[in-house]
Design an enzyme around this catalytic site. Structure first.
Site, PDB file in Angstrom:
ATOM      1  N   GLU A 297       0.549  -1.139  -0.068  1.00 23.52           N
ATOM      2  CA  GLU A 297      -0.148   0.004   0.238  1.00 23.52           C
ATOM      3  C   GLU A 297       1.104   1.226  -0.231  1.00 23.52           C
ATOM      4  OE1 GLU A 297      -1.755   3.400   1.472  1.00 23.52           O
ATOM      5  OE2 GLU A 297      -1.672   2.467   3.471  1.00 23.52           O
TER       6      GLU A 297
ATOM      7  N   CYS B 113      -2.067   8.914   2.971  1.00 21.43           N
ATOM      8  CA  CYS B 113      -1.575   8.411   1.789  1.00 21.43           C
ATOM      9  C   CYS B 113      -3.533   9.289   0.948  1.00 21.43           C
ATOM     10  CB  CYS B 113      -1.523   7.383   1.808  1.00 21.43           C
ATOM     11  SG  CYS B 113      -2.614   6.048   1.946  1.00 21.43           S
TER      12      CYS B 113
END
Length: 485
Positions: A256, A290
């Site tokens: 990720e 993020c």
């Protein structure tokens, strides 16, 4: 003219900045129960010391919070061995049923993944497949992959662990967690809770380490033959390094990685809702997530109204301060390097014609004023690289095609957001955005029930949802032959 800022329109209220100075002069301590404040590593059900320690700092004041064991390759290897030993019994178990306000929210969010995956463990179904031959049966079995190395970032130091570990343990895997050097205390508190909950020795291990020791520890976690799986959340650059290390032993990997989320506001949008979504998506965790929106694209018909309302919302809702203060909504960035990056992007944008409408300055230590830029163009640095800070650049566009071209002009694709009330446009844009997560008229997306992951160089695999547990499972084909028709 104020000494705090040059233009009144760009300032946050003077009392907010004075309050920040006062807060920085205070002394803060960790308000945590003694059993949860652990500073040693956790390996094979034991708290272990290391040859040296490293400091954990309060990013707001720079003061030392604690000193934590600086585990090295030896401790990492011990943790892998313990996890491998524990795996053979653990896999046999069957399933049984930030600012302070953001930190409290993260604790609840962290627990939700454990809740979710404890139930998903009941639903790891295999398949019985119709056979073309009458004398055999075809079965597809799901089995845990083995030891998983879990490498997590600092921005959500609890939730990033539970989102991975919850799925891994539910699948029957054992884990070695390497938390970020800036925030190891959350991982160690989780180890204490795991011990209190009766998790067997070796199933959940934590090896904290300093920035200097991280490469050697990472080498063990990514290359040891006993490790079957790597799950990493962090930068795209680091993810590529870990994938290269894992390649020699062909480990299963979930990545990720970085994002650069577009936030598009079309002429048909409800402007007030779009402003609310922008505030939530950009300034959560001071812009350090993020999935934070990084590039704001606003259609020309509503550009001025959107920017004006957004500026007023920033004035009214954002409060800088130490994270322990209950009224704080914007704390410091994680370190001075992060603040310097935001300043660099602002200076670059201004040099190319952008206008600073709010904020624009670095304050005490790693504090940054939340900053609103207008007249931003796609050649500016802030539109080309992830910011990870409270900078909101607004680009004007004319057509849907133009917006999509700008939004998709990136080598990463984690999240994307847009606001529109045109149903046909909603379907077109949602399908056209090159991202793994889309928010339609919504600025906050994360939930255990839904997938989390990106496309392009934003990573591999998915976390959360019913699919998250599959990242820790292998499918075994079993052919049962010799049956009498």
């Amino acid at each position: 003219m104020s000494a705090v800022c040059a233009l009144r329109s760009r300032c946050f209220p003077r009392q907010v900045l004075l309050g920040l100075s006062a807060a920085m002069s205070r002394s803060y301590s960790l308000d945590v129960s003694a059993p949860l404040l652990r500073t040693q590593g956790y390996v094979d059900g034991r708290w272990v010391s290391a040859a040296s320690v490293f400091p954990v700092l309060d990013p707001a004041t720079g003061q030392e919070i604690a000193r934590v064991a600086d585990c090295g390759p030896a401790e990492a290897k011990q943790a892998v061995d313990a996890a491998y030993k524990a795996f053979h019994s653990w896999k046999q178990y069957t399933a049984k049923g930030k600012p302070l306000r953001e930190s409290l929210g993260e604790v609840t969010y962290s627990a939700s993944f454990l809740d979710w995956f404890s139930e998903e463990a009941r639903r790891v179904y295999g398949d019985i497949v119709p056979s073309p031959a009458k004398d055999r049966k075809i079965l597809l079995l799901k089995q845990p992959v083995g030891v998983a190395s879990i490498i997590t970032p600092w921005n959500f130091p609890s939730a990033m662990i539970t989102r991975k570990v919850g799925a891994a343990l539910a699948a029957g895997c054992t884990v070695v967690v390497k938390p970020a050097e800036d925030t190891p205390l959350s991982a160690l508190a989780l180890a204490e809770l795991a011990e209190q909950a009766g998790i067997p020795a070796g199933v959940f291990n934590v090896v904290p380490c300093s920035r200097e020791t991280t490469p050697a520890v990472g080498q063990v976690l990514c290359t040891d033959p006993l490790v079957a799986k790597i799950s990493f959340t962090g930068s795209t650059a680091t993810g590529k390094v870990l994938l290269k290390m894992a390649a020699d032993t062909v480990k299963k990997a979930s990545m990720e990685l970085g994002g650069h989320a577009p936030f598009i506001v079309f002429d048909s949008a409800d402007i007030d809702k779009a402003v609310g979504g922008a505030m939530a998506s950009k300034f959560r965790n001071s812009g350090q997530t993020c999935v934070c929106s990084n590039r704001f694209l606003v259609q020309s018909g509503i550009y001025e109204r959107f920017v004006e309302k957004l500026g007023r919302a920033m004035d009214a809702e954002l409060r800088l301060g130490h994270g322990s203060e209950p009224e704080t909504t914007q704390g410091p960035l994680i370190n001075t390097r992060a603040a310097e990056k935001v300043v660099h992007q602002i200076l670059d944008a201004v040099s190319l014609g952008a206008k600073v409408l709010r904020g624009g300055k670095r304050l005490h230590g790693s504090f940054m004023e939340p900053t609103l830029l207008a007249d931003v163009t796609a050649d500016m640095l802030c539109t080309k690289e992830e910011t990870f800070g409270p900078l909101l650049p607004v680009i004007r566009f004319n057509t849907e095609e133009e917006a999509l071209a700008i939004a998709n002009a990136s080598n990463v694709g984690l999240a994307g957001y847009f606001y529109s009330q045109d149903v046909s446009q909603i379907w077109r844009v949602a399908e056209a955005l090159e991202v793994g997560i889309v928010g339609v008229n919504e600025g906050l997306l994360s939930t255990p029930e839904a997938t989390f992951g990106g496309v392009k160089q934003s990573g591999l695999g998915r976390e959360g949802s019913k699919y998250g547990i599959d990242e820790y499972l292998e499918v075994k084909y079993m052919c049962f032959g010799g049956l009498k028709p």
